[in-house]
Write an enzyme that holds these catalytic residues in place. Structure first.
Site, PDB file in Angstrom:
ATOM      1  N   SER A 119       0.826  -1.212   0.000  1.00  9.58           N
ATOM      2  CA  SER A 119       0.000   0.000   0.000  1.00  9.58           C
ATOM      3  C   SER A 119       0.854   1.253   0.000  1.00  9.58           C
ATOM      4  O   SER A 119       0.380   2.310  -0.380  1.00  9.58           O
ATOM      5  CB  SER A 119      -0.845   0.078   1.271  1.00  9.58           C
ATOM      6  N   HIS A 140      -2.394  -3.723  -6.501  1.00 10.43           N
ATOM      7  CA  HIS A 140      -2.894  -3.340  -5.177  1.00 10.43           C
ATOM      8  C   HIS A 140      -4.399  -3.571  -5.061  1.00 10.43           C
ATOM      9  O   HIS A 140      -5.197  -2.875  -5.686  1.00 10.43           O
ATOM     10  CB  HIS A 140      -2.556  -1.853  -4.946  1.00 10.43           C
ATOM     11  N   GLU A 152      -5.591  -1.425  -8.217  1.00  9.62           N
ATOM     12  CA  GLU A 152      -4.671  -0.432  -8.791  1.00  9.62           C
ATOM     13  C   GLU A 152      -3.448  -1.184  -9.324  1.00  9.62           C
ATOM     14  O   GLU A 152      -2.847  -1.966  -8.593  1.00  9.62           O
ATOM     15  CB  GLU A 152      -4.249   0.583  -7.722  1.00  9.62           C
ATOM     16  N   ASN A 190      -5.488   6.145  -1.851  1.00  5.07           N
ATOM     17  CA  ASN A 190      -4.958   6.615  -0.575  1.00  5.07           C
ATOM     18  C   ASN A 190      -4.400   8.026  -0.642  1.00  5.07           C
ATOM     19  O   ASN A 190      -4.096   8.638   0.374  1.00  5.07           O
ATOM     20  CB  ASN A 190      -3.906   5.643  -0.035  1.00  5.07           C
TER      21      ASN A 190
HETATM   22  P1  NAI Z   1      -1.361  -9.621   7.502  1.00  2.00           P
HETATM   23  O1  NAI Z   1      -0.541  -9.267   8.665  1.00  2.00           O
HETATM   24  O2  NAI Z   1      -2.805  -9.957   7.672  1.00  2.00           O
HETATM   25  O3  NAI Z   1      -0.680 -10.863   6.738  1.00  2.00           O
HETATM   26  C1  NAI Z   1       0.677 -10.939   6.417  1.00  2.00           C
HETATM   27  C2  NAI Z   1       1.076 -12.421   6.332  1.00  2.00           C
HETATM   28  O4  NAI Z   1       2.403 -12.497   5.788  1.00  2.00           O
HETATM   29  C3  NAI Z   1       1.112 -13.133   7.686  1.00  2.00           C
HETATM   30  O5  NAI Z   1       0.320 -14.298   7.620  1.00  2.00           O
HETATM   31  C4  NAI Z   1       2.592 -13.479   7.894  1.00  2.00           C
HETATM   32  O6  NAI Z   1       2.783 -14.727   8.543  1.00  2.00           O
HETATM   33  C5  NAI Z   1       3.106 -13.529   6.470  1.00  2.00           C
HETATM   34  N1  NAI Z   1       4.534 -13.265   6.348  1.00  2.00           N
HETATM   35  C6  NAI Z   1       5.266 -12.322   6.976  1.00  2.00           C
HETATM   36  N2  NAI Z   1       6.549 -12.389   6.584  1.00  2.00           N
HETATM   37  C7  NAI Z   1       6.633 -13.401   5.691  1.00  2.00           C
HETATM   38  C8  NAI Z   1       7.707 -13.980   4.937  1.00  2.00           C
HETATM   39  N3  NAI Z   1       8.942 -13.490   5.042  1.00  2.00           N
HETATM   40  N4  NAI Z   1       7.445 -15.005   4.107  1.00  2.00           N
HETATM   41  C9  NAI Z   1       6.186 -15.493   4.011  1.00  2.00           C
HETATM   42  N5  NAI Z   1       5.129 -15.006   4.712  1.00  2.00           N
HETATM   43  C10 NAI Z   1       5.362 -13.974   5.541  1.00  2.00           C
HETATM   44  O7  NAI Z   1      -1.167  -8.407   6.457  1.00  2.00           O
HETATM   45  P2  NAI Z   1      -2.192  -7.811   5.380  1.00  2.00           P
HETATM   46  O8  NAI Z   1      -3.086  -6.839   6.015  1.00  2.00           O
HETATM   47  O9  NAI Z   1      -2.770  -8.946   4.593  1.00  2.00           O
HETATM   48  O10 NAI Z   1      -1.190  -6.965   4.445  1.00  2.00           O
HETATM   49  C11 NAI Z   1      -0.270  -7.591   3.559  1.00  2.00           C
HETATM   50  C12 NAI Z   1       0.205  -6.579   2.523  1.00  2.00           C
HETATM   51  O11 NAI Z   1      -0.920  -6.045   1.822  1.00  2.00           O
HETATM   52  C13 NAI Z   1       0.973  -5.375   3.067  1.00  2.00           C
HETATM   53  O12 NAI Z   1       1.961  -5.026   2.139  1.00  2.00           O
HETATM   54  C14 NAI Z   1      -0.115  -4.295   3.139  1.00  2.00           C
HETATM   55  O13 NAI Z   1       0.427  -3.012   3.038  1.00  2.00           O
HETATM   56  C15 NAI Z   1      -0.944  -4.633   1.922  1.00  2.00           C
HETATM   57  N6  NAI Z   1      -2.360  -4.191   1.933  1.00  2.00           N
HETATM   58  C16 NAI Z   1      -3.132  -4.311   3.065  1.00  2.00           C
HETATM   59  C17 NAI Z   1      -4.472  -3.903   3.040  1.00  2.00           C
HETATM   60  C18 NAI Z   1      -5.343  -4.057   4.242  1.00  2.00           C
HETATM   61  O14 NAI Z   1      -6.425  -3.451   4.278  1.00  2.00           O
HETATM   62  N7  NAI Z   1      -4.981  -4.856   5.227  1.00  2.00           N
HETATM   63  C19 NAI Z   1      -5.086  -3.329   1.822  1.00  2.00           C
HETATM   64  C20 NAI Z   1      -4.206  -3.341   0.658  1.00  2.00           C
HETATM   65  C21 NAI Z   1      -2.891  -3.723   0.754  1.00  2.00           C
END
Ligand code: NAI
Length: 387
Positions: A119, A140, A152, A190
């Site tokens: 993001s 995205h 996006e 954003n």
């Molecule tokens: P989250 O914290 O729910 O999930 C992240 C997952 O990645 C976890 O299950 C973790 O175990 C895993 N992980 C961490 N390091 C790792 C590695 N080295 N290798 C493999 N797996 C690994 O995070 P979320 O909210 O799903 O966000 C993920 C990405 O998406 C971020 O870049 C965030 O900025 C982006 N994003 C988030 C949004 C939201 O509303 N939550 C919306 C759009 C984008």
């Protein structure tokens, strides 16, 4: 034609949603996470989602089985080896993203696209970790990925035309609304949405109206689904404040994006919103609902001030070629459910009216935050409209 295999790295909120979208579109999917608990949770929640889709009659038992069987849950990067595209959705830390992009590149074939769902990080910086950065792109999604239509697509300066075209065609085939955005902070949504929160907070801080009245103005006069304070409580003041702060820093402290002390204090106090039971509003069981001052003149004033600030931001995105006119409007209606595209709205209000309102705010406050965009001035001078 057989569909390419899709890899998703990270089985959290976003990764599991993206895996579901790809599997529902017929792809075989490899969902990888280093944390086996996260994989288990993603599997359990996907089962529940699919059951609900069956209950609602959206899919039948047979389709449910097919979708489920298309997803392989794994904790090994090696299982990515046959993927045609991998979408990374792990924690938002550049060093960690660099590490995983290098690792993925060492496993996949030469033509596999490596995408990030980031993001806030630049795609150019993520791609710089690769031997072949032309295969890197931003894709995205919005939360929840299976429900929100907008995606996006962000080519970096290193991204090849082929990577962009293949990614766009793929996302179109998933029945999503794809928009193409320059690799700049906040992409479209954003960035353009900041004044919805920032100007509402500023109006409150000046003592013009309270939270409930500002929300009432934006929903009942503006037609927005949620008012700014209800929405901030919903997103979480911790998350929303951090996005604002990140965008502000990334824009070299442009005063248009200045964060608010009111929100900062709410975050510091742990008043995150819905998830903590209290934010700008009280969500406890016996809470007394906050009353709005439903004065039409005051409501109109609040609505106009916020909407012209949003329009000015949308115009800036077009002025600086961040995205096309159509994509800016599609992004705000499909990514954050605005009732109308902001440029379309500007035409309806009349560009001269928008300019006059901004100009009067600019004169009243003498702050750069309210400066009308040069493209708006030029269009008013030339008697032009957006559509
Ligand atoms: P989250 O914290 O729910 O999930 C992240 C997952 O990645 C976890 O299950 C973790 O175990 C895993 N992980 C961490 N390091 C790792 C590695 N080295 N290798 C493999 N797996 C690994 O995070 P979320 O909210 O799903 O966000 C993920 C990405 O998406 C971020 O870049 C965030 O900025 C982006 N994003 C988030 C949004 C939201 O509303 N939550 C919306 C759009 C984008």
């Amino acid at each position: 034609m057989s569909l390419i295999q899709i890899g998703v790295l990270g089985a959290g909120t976003m990764g599991s949603g993206i895996a579901q979208v790809a599997a529902q579109s017929g792809h075989s999917v490899v969902l990888v996470d280093v944390n086996t608990d996260a994989l288990k949770r993603a599997g359990d929640s996907l089962q529940k989602v699919l059951d609900r889709l069956v209950e609602k009659g959206k899919i039948d038992e047979n389709q449910k089985e097919q979708i489920w069987n298309r997803i392989q849950f794994s904790s090994s990067f090696d299982d990515f080896k046959n993927c045609g595209m991998i979408i990374e959705a792990i924690i938002e830390k550049l060093e960690v993203k660099h590490e995983v992009f290098k690792k993925m590149e060492s496993i996949v074939s030469a033509d596999c696209i490596l995408a990030s769902n980031t993001s806030s990080l630049s795609i150019a910086s993520i791609g710089s970790a690769l031997q072949n950065p032309t295969r890197c792109i931003g894709i995205h999604f919005f939360n929840p990925a299976p429900l929100m239509p907008l995606v996006e697509i962000i080519p970096a300066i290193q991204t090849s035309d082929l990577t962009l075209k293949t990614s766009k065609d793929l996302i179109d085939s998933w029945k999503k609304k794809a928009v193409i955005v320059k690799d700049t902070p906040g992409f479209i949504v954003n960035r353009v949405a900041r004044p919805f929160y920032g100007e509402a907070l500023r109006i409150y801080e000046e003592g013009i109206a309270d939270f409930a009245t500002i929300d009432w103005a934006m929903t009942s006069i503006g037609g927005f689904r949620m008012g700014p304070f209800t929405l901030m409580d919903y997103i979480g003041n911790d998350v929303n404040y951090t996005v604002t702060e990140t965008v502000f820093e990334a824009f070299y402290y442009d005063p248009r994006f200045k964060p608010s002390f009111t929100q900062k204090r709410h975050k510091e106090a742990g008043y995150y919103g819905r998830k903590s039971g209290k934010g700008f509003f009280d969500y406890s069981e016996n809470a007394i609902p906050a009353n709005a001052n439903e004065d039409p003149k005051l409501g109109q004033e609040i609505f106009e001030r916020i909407i012209v600030m949003l329009i000015n931001e949308a115009i800036d995105a077009v002025f600086l070629n961040i995205a096309s006119r159509d994509d800016v409007d599609v992004a705000m209606t499909n990514g954050v459910n605005y009732p109308k595209g902001l440029l379309n709205w500007a035409d309806e209000m009349g560009l001269a009216v928008v300019l006059e309102k901004l100009q009067s705010l600019f004169e009243e406050y003498g702050e750069d935050r309210y400066r009308p965009n040069p493209l708006l001035r030029k269009m008013v001078k030339g008697g032009q409209t957006f559509y």
